[in-house]
Design an enzyme around this catalytic site. Structure first.
Site, mmCIF file in Angstrom:
data_model
loop_
_atom_site.group_PDB
_atom_site.id
_atom_site.type_symbol
_atom_site.label_atom_id
_atom_site.label_comp_id
_atom_site.label_asym_id
_atom_site.label_seq_id
_atom_site.Cartn_x
_atom_site.Cartn_y
_atom_site.Cartn_z
ATOM 1 N N ARG A 205 0.826 -1.478 0.266
ATOM 2 C CA ARG A 205 -0.308 -0.092 0.038
ATOM 3 C C ARG A 205 1.070 1.149 -0.164
ATOM 4 O O ARG A 205 1.976 1.339 0.166
ATOM 5 C CB ARG A 205 -1.017 -0.041 1.394
ATOM 6 C CG ARG A 205 -1.256 -1.307 1.387
ATOM 7 C CD ARG A 205 -2.793 -0.772 2.714
ATOM 8 N NE ARG A 205 -3.194 -2.646 2.824
ATOM 9 C CZ ARG A 205 -3.049 -3.177 3.130
ATOM 10 N NH1 ARG A 205 -1.673 -3.794 3.979
ATOM 11 N NH2 ARG A 205 -3.522 -4.801 3.412
ATOM 12 N N HIS A 313 -3.657 3.549 -5.435
ATOM 13 C CA HIS A 313 -3.615 2.112 -5.383
ATOM 14 C C HIS A 313 -4.409 1.015 -5.772
ATOM 15 O O HIS A 313 -4.108 0.111 -5.869
ATOM 16 C CB HIS A 313 -5.196 2.623 -4.189
ATOM 17 C CG HIS A 313 -5.309 2.121 -2.956
ATOM 18 N ND1 HIS A 313 -4.240 1.147 -2.218
ATOM 19 C CD2 HIS A 313 -6.497 0.148 -3.106
ATOM 20 C CE1 HIS A 313 -4.842 -0.536 -1.552
ATOM 21 N NE2 HIS A 313 -6.268 -0.224 -1.674
ATOM 22 N N HIS A 339 -3.824 -9.074 4.891
ATOM 23 C CA HIS A 339 -4.477 -9.286 5.162
ATOM 24 C C HIS A 339 -5.145 -10.379 5.885
ATOM 25 O O HIS A 339 -4.598 -11.750 6.367
ATOM 26 C CB HIS A 339 -5.958 -9.651 3.937
ATOM 27 C CG HIS A 339 -5.910 -8.197 3.133
ATOM 28 N ND1 HIS A 339 -6.963 -7.492 4.048
ATOM 29 C CD2 HIS A 339 -5.965 -8.343 1.821
ATOM 30 C CE1 HIS A 339 -6.843 -6.493 2.718
ATOM 31 N NE2 HIS A 339 -5.787 -6.965 1.331
#
Length: 411
Positions: A205, A313, A339
């Site tokens: 990110r 992104h 995640h």
């Protein structure tokens, strides 16, 4: 001295020295409460207890404290004392200040009903608030009131229980091809070429890339370690841990990203192990707005043949899709993306058509092989011909006809 009256099925009543009567009861939350006033007669006190009991039976009872606690103060305290990432806290404060408090802040928690929520949402959308902001505000309010129900036991039920209010349609984000990523990198000033390349093929990110330091890179192994992120707050930039423990990870880079990073380290990164890898023109930490202006983002997208609404992104989706198509397991995708939940990883696994294409190719080979052989097809044709051979009554073999009525013929 107060006189204790006989035991009742629900609650109890006692006569006070003043001659008035006091009623008390045990609530569903296990707390004993007195009526907020005394009664002139025992009969009036008994009637009040009957009303309270009926509310409990109907599921309409709520703690008296719900009428004393107002959403404005309760919501602000909830945000202030919740364990949140700094950026998340700022976002919650903005949502509450702009969209929740102006309409609902003056209400006590007990006065907020499902109809109140419907009216509030309607006013938000009528005032020009986007659907996404309305959904985020609703989700925040629901979380706040969940605490009032489950932890503080102020409310019996959460009024934010309206189906569909926590969802909104989001258009599918574009996924850049490898050729588009490389074309976009070519449009960048030299300082930002590696930033685009590594972003696309590592899945990191923006905040994670902006926080990378020289000591986080292992060129021999071709990996980068992600121990922190950089968040842009109203008070300034702040380094902190990733959003969850799963965000702390080591990611292997493909050769194209490794090569770009090696070149970048030699030209634009300080020699100190703690030196930031990606910085602005003045060697200052990256800021989104400054970056977009420095690289002329809109023009660069157009020159690279990419859609105008493409976000930085969105580069992350390219690498994640390639990783999913390579056969990575769900757990491996979760690790690479940082995640803790399977949801995002499964989306990428379902989005790629590569496994399905491989299945179709295998099916095609088997179908072709059978068709070229011809024997299975001929055998099936013989069986059909035999079963349909006419008999004296014109119906074919009676036994076969019976079977056809019971089930379809094998083919």
């Amino acid at each position: 001295m107060a006189n204790q009256k006989r035991h009742r099925r629900f609650g109890n009543i006692r006569k006070l020295p003043s001659g008035r009567y006091q009623a008390r009861y045990l609530g569903p939350d296990g707390i004993t409460r007195n009526a907020d006033h005394t009664f002139e007669t025992e009969k009036l006190a008994a009637q009040w207890l009957t009303l309270i009991e009926s509310e409990i039976i109907r599921g309409e009872w709520q703690a008296p404290e719900a009428g004393e606690v107002h959403l404005s103060g309760y919501g602000k305290e909830w945000i202030a004392h919740r364990k949140l990432q700094p950026r998340t806290r700022e976002n919650y404060e903005d949502l509450f200040r702009l969209h929740i408090e102006p309409i609902l802040g003056h209400l006590s928690l007990g006065a907020i009903k499902p109809q109140t929520i419907r009216s509030w949402r309607g006013k938000l959308l009528a005032s020009g608030t986007t659907e996404s902001q309305a959904v985020k505000s609703y989700s925040l309010l629901r979380a706040i009131l969940n605490t009032a129900v489950r932890e503080d036991e102020i409310l019996k039920q959460n009024p934010c229980r309206i189906p569909g209010y926590d969802r909104y349609h989001t258009p599918e984000r574009p996924v850049a091809t490898v050729a588009q990523v490389l074309a976009l990198a070519e449009q960048m000033p030299p300082r930002y070429v590696a930033l685009i390349t590594v972003a696309a093929f590592s899945g990191l990110r923006w905040g994670e890339l902006a926080a990378l330091r020289r000591c986080d890179v292992d060129l021999a192994a071709g990996t980068v370690r992600v121990p922190r992120k950089l968040a842009a707050l109203k008070s300034g930039l702040e380094f902190g841990p990733p959003k969850s423990a799963a965000g702390i990870r080591v990611v292997a880079l493909p050769a194209v990203a490794r090569k770009a990073l090696i070149s970048h380290l030699g030209k634009f990164t300080g020699a100190h192990p703690e030196a930031l890898i990606f910085t602005g023109d003045k060697d200052m930490p990256l800021r989104t707005g400054n970056f977009r202006r420095a690289v002329k983002w809109a023009k660069s997208l157009a020159d690279a043949g990419m859609p105008a609404g493409f976000h930085f992104h969105d580069l992350r989706h390219t690498g994640n899709n390639i990783a999913a198509a390579s056969g990575a397991s769900t757990r491996e995708l979760m690790h690479r993306m940082g995640h803790a939940s399977m949801r995002a990883a499964l989306i990428y696994r379902h989005a790629t058509s590569e496994p399905d294409r491989e299945i179709a190719e295998i099916m095609d080979k088997r179908i072709t092989k059978i068709a070229e052989n011809g024997k299975p097809a001929k055998a099936a044709g013989d069986r059909l011909a035999k079963r349909s051979k006419p008999t004296d009554d014109g119906t074919g073999d009676g036994k076969a006809g019976k079977h056809r009525r019971d089930r379809p013929a094998d083919i």
